[in-house]
Design a protein around this motif. Structure first.
Motif, short mmCIF file in Angstrom:
data_model
loop_
_atom_site.label_atom_id
_atom_site.label_comp_id
_atom_site.label_asym_id
_atom_site.label_seq_id
_atom_site.Cartn_x
_atom_site.Cartn_y
_atom_site.Cartn_z
N GLU A 327 -8.06 -10.87 -6.33
CA GLU A 327 -7.18 -9.70 -6.43
C GLU A 327 -7.58 -8.89 -7.65
O GLU A 327 -7.61 -9.42 -8.77
CB GLU A 327 -5.71 -10.12 -6.52
CG GLU A 327 -4.78 -8.92 -6.45
CD GLU A 327 -3.31 -9.31 -6.48
OE1 GLU A 327 -2.54 -8.76 -5.69
OE2 GLU A 327 -2.94 -10.17 -7.31
N ILE A 328 -7.88 -7.63 -7.44
CA ILE A 328 -8.35 -6.76 -8.51
C ILE A 328 -7.40 -5.57 -8.63
O ILE A 328 -7.10 -4.89 -7.64
CB ILE A 328 -9.77 -6.23 -8.22
CG1 ILE A 328 -10.71 -7.37 -7.80
CG2 ILE A 328 -10.32 -5.50 -9.45
CD1 ILE A 328 -10.93 -8.43 -8.83
N GLY A 329 -6.93 -5.31 -9.85
CA GLY A 329 -6.08 -4.17 -10.10
C GLY A 329 -6.87 -2.98 -10.60
O GLY A 329 -7.72 -3.12 -11.49
N VAL A 330 -6.61 -1.81 -10.04
CA VAL A 330 -7.28 -0.57 -10.47
C VAL A 330 -6.21 0.47 -10.77
O VAL A 330 -5.11 0.43 -10.21
CB VAL A 330 -8.25 -0.04 -9.40
CG1 VAL A 330 -9.37 -1.04 -9.15
CG2 VAL A 330 -7.53 0.28 -8.11
N PRO A 331 -6.47 1.42 -11.64
CA PRO A 331 -5.49 2.45 -11.94
C PRO A 331 -5.04 3.18 -10.67
O PRO A 331 -5.88 3.56 -9.84
CB PRO A 331 -6.22 3.39 -12.90
CG PRO A 331 -7.25 2.51 -13.55
CD PRO A 331 -7.68 1.56 -12.48
N PRO A 356 -7.00 -9.20 6.54
CA PRO A 356 -6.76 -7.82 6.09
C PRO A 356 -6.68 -7.71 4.58
O PRO A 356 -6.33 -8.67 3.89
CB PRO A 356 -5.42 -7.48 6.75
CG PRO A 356 -4.77 -8.79 7.03
CD PRO A 356 -5.89 -9.73 7.36
N ILE A 357 -7.02 -6.53 4.08
CA ILE A 357 -6.88 -6.25 2.65
C ILE A 357 -5.40 -6.02 2.34
O ILE A 357 -4.71 -5.27 3.03
CB ILE A 357 -7.70 -5.00 2.26
CG1 ILE A 357 -9.18 -5.23 2.55
CG2 ILE A 357 -7.49 -4.66 0.78
CD1 ILE A 357 -10.05 -3.99 2.33
N ILE A 358 -4.92 -6.67 1.29
CA ILE A 358 -3.51 -6.58 0.90
C ILE A 358 -3.39 -5.58 -0.25
O ILE A 358 -4.11 -5.67 -1.25
CB ILE A 358 -2.97 -7.95 0.46
CG1 ILE A 358 -3.23 -9.00 1.55
CG2 ILE A 358 -1.48 -7.86 0.15
CD1 ILE A 358 -3.11 -10.43 1.06
N LEU A 359 -2.48 -4.62 -0.13
CA LEU A 359 -2.31 -3.55 -1.12
C LEU A 359 -0.90 -3.60 -1.70
O LEU A 359 0.08 -3.46 -0.96
CB LEU A 359 -2.57 -2.19 -0.48
CG LEU A 359 -3.98 -1.98 0.09
CD1 LEU A 359 -4.05 -0.70 0.89
CD2 LEU A 359 -5.02 -1.98 -1.02
N PHE A 380 -5.69 -4.71 -5.12
CA PHE A 380 -6.37 -4.96 -3.85
C PHE A 380 -6.57 -6.47 -3.73
O PHE A 380 -7.26 -7.08 -4.56
CB PHE A 380 -7.74 -4.27 -3.82
CG PHE A 380 -7.69 -2.77 -3.71
CD1 PHE A 380 -8.04 -2.13 -2.52
CD2 PHE A 380 -7.29 -1.98 -4.78
CE1 PHE A 380 -8.01 -0.74 -2.41
CE2 PHE A 380 -7.25 -0.59 -4.69
CZ PHE A 380 -7.60 0.02 -3.49
N GLY A 381 -6.00 -7.08 -2.69
CA GLY A 381 -6.09 -8.52 -2.52
C GLY A 381 -6.93 -8.91 -1.32
O GLY A 381 -6.87 -8.26 -0.26
N PHE A 382 -7.71 -9.98 -1.48
CA PHE A 382 -8.63 -10.44 -0.44
C PHE A 382 -8.55 -11.96 -0.34
O PHE A 382 -8.52 -12.66 -1.35
CB PHE A 382 -10.07 -10.02 -0.78
CG PHE A 382 -10.19 -8.58 -1.20
CD1 PHE A 382 -10.34 -7.59 -0.25
CD2 PHE A 382 -10.11 -8.23 -2.54
CE1 PHE A 382 -10.44 -6.26 -0.64
CE2 PHE A 382 -10.20 -6.90 -2.94
CZ PHE A 382 -10.36 -5.91 -1.98
#
Length: 460
Positions: A327-331, A356-359, A380-382
């Motif tokens: 899981e990566i956080g972006v602005p 699916p990609i989790i938002l 964004f979670g994978f």
């Protein structure tokens, strides 16, 4: 051992109950030996333990995180805080919990009090309070951030056995909020609370054609929003939650405070996509038939309907299954352009989609090491689930690796409690208070007793 097996270790599928080695929860890493494990029955006993032992010290918590976060040497100490749980104090605006309290117990306790946290819950609730805070656990909603941002006081035993009480407003309080266990051992946390509220979660499926504009709009218009992006089918499954109406709330009370499902007509528009996703997951995991819990995380989207309930009933709905979770956080401000880049990359390379990609989006965090520090953030979670034999889909892992590369290049910050490739990040560049945190660590733990290979690689 190759690099992929270090980043994404295979799982030991056998029963480890009688194993002298202590495994992490996913059973993909040995974190130490059972004989190294100590279970102090009180804060005073923990202080004594630190004063009378040598070597590095790590707290095991629920062992949900990658094993590298815990792994110790033979002469080091593992600490189990499961005896330190429950309510220690309360007033009209806050509740103090012992740090080893599982999150589910906290949610149940607050519900009985008709209270809730301002922060939306994480997906699962088997973590301990201290572990969830230390790794940056978060939910969704731009009007709140991580669990750690609801802390008013944090009580911690330091390396020399002394006690430090951190109070919100102190200059270095943000260091303690999300600490990776590198400052000391948390024994108690005071969380601010508010009167419990009920929510209605509106669920729908929609094309991802305009996701760049839709995602910010959903999060602006609704108190909480969560979405699953089925990239193969260019479809979104969306949960948007707002405060429940008077009628919905009354129906919930009349239903013995159980979740209310709205309408006799369910939405089946995602069913074909669900079937295709399940078929792919079955192939990847080599599990035939209906399979295990991992498949229930997708089948719940079949024939969906709107629901009403409290925040924990609606959003703490995860199913704990061994997996590789990135899981990566972006602005949030950069999220539309990042979504466009993911679309372009997918169109060009047609990667294998395991899940699916989790938002999920949150507001800015005050914690120095929170992935949401200083700005609203989209996570964004994978996920790639383990097969029954402990193996992993290599195509699924390739997707994780490539999409992490893309997000890291955009200044993304990884969730500390999940999997990531440390070589992709320049920590000082993405965390403005990185050196300030290191200074606090050096002051409180000058011999770096709360360190290990993982922490040392980060800060030393």
């Amino acid at each position: 051992m190759n690099r992929d097996s270090l980043l994404y270790p295979l799982r030991n599928p056998s029963d480890t109950t009688a194993d002298p080695a202590l495994w992490n929860w996913a059973q993909n890493t040995v974190v130490g030996q059972r004989q190294q494990l100590h279970q102090p029955q009180s804060e005073a006993a923990l202080q004594q333990l630190l004063r009378t032992t040598q070597g590095k010290v790590r707290v095991v918590g629920s062992r949900l995180s990658p094993g590298r976060m815990l792994c110790v040497q033979p002469d080091d100490v593992l600490v189990d805080l499961s005896a330190l749980r429950g309510v220690l104090a309360q007033d009209e605006e806050s509740v103090t919990f012992a740090a080893g309290t599982p999150m589910q117990q906290i949610y149940d306790t607050l519900t009985e009090m008709d209270r809730m946290l301002a922060s939306s819950p994480g997906v699962i609730a088997v973590q301990t309070l201290a572990g969830a805070m230390a790794s940056g656990t978060h939910g969704q909603g731009l009007n709140q951030s991580s669990l750690a941002d609801e802390a008013l006081r944090i009580r911690m035993v330091l390396a020399d056995g002394s006690v430090r009480e951190w109070v919100r407003g102190e200059a270095d309080f943000p260091a303690a909020q999300t600490s990776l266990g590198a400052l000391g051992i948390v024994t108690a946390v005071t969380l601010r609370t508010q009167p419990s509220r009920l929510f209605t979660c509106h669920k729908f499926a929609v094309s991802a054609d305009t996701l760049e504009q839709d995602l910010p709009a959903w999060n602006t218009q609704f108190e909480m929003s969560k979405a699953w992006w089925f990239v193969d089918d260019n479809l979104m499954h969306v949960w948007n939650a707002a405060e429940a109406s008077h009628d919905d709330a009354q129906a919930w009370y009349a239903n013995q405070r159980e979740v209310i499902e709205h309408g006799d007509d369910t939405d089946s528009s995602l069913n074909e996509t669900i079937d295709q996703t399940l078929a792919q997951m079955h192939r990847d995991t080599q599990i035939h038939g209906k399979g295990g819990k991992q498949f229930r995380t997708v089948t719940r989207f079949r024939d969906f309907t709107d629901v009403s309930g409290d925040i924990y009933q609606l959003f703490c709905r995860g199913i704990a299954v061994p997996q590789i979770n990135v899981e990566i956080g972006v602005p949030l401000a950069q999220t539309p352009q990042i979504i466009s880049k993911i679309k372009a990359w997918y169109a060009e390379s047609k990667p294998h989609m395991h899940y699916p990609i989790i938002l999920r989006c949150t507001g800015a965090s005050e914690a120095w090491l929170s992935p949401a520090y200083q700005h609203p953030t989209c996570f964004f979670g994978f996920v790639v689930y383990y097969a029954d034999d402990g193996s992993l889909s290599q195509e699924g892992l390739h997707f994780l690796s490539e999409v992490e590369k893309l997000l890291a290049a955009e200044g993304g910050r990884p969730h500390w409690g999940k999997y990531y490739d440390p070589q992709r990040y320049q920590w000082r560049d993405i965390y403005p208070q990185w050196d300030a945190f290191r200074a606090v660590r050096d002051r409180l733990d000058p011999t770096h007793r709360f360190s290990n290979d993982y922490v040392t690689a980060l800060f030393d």
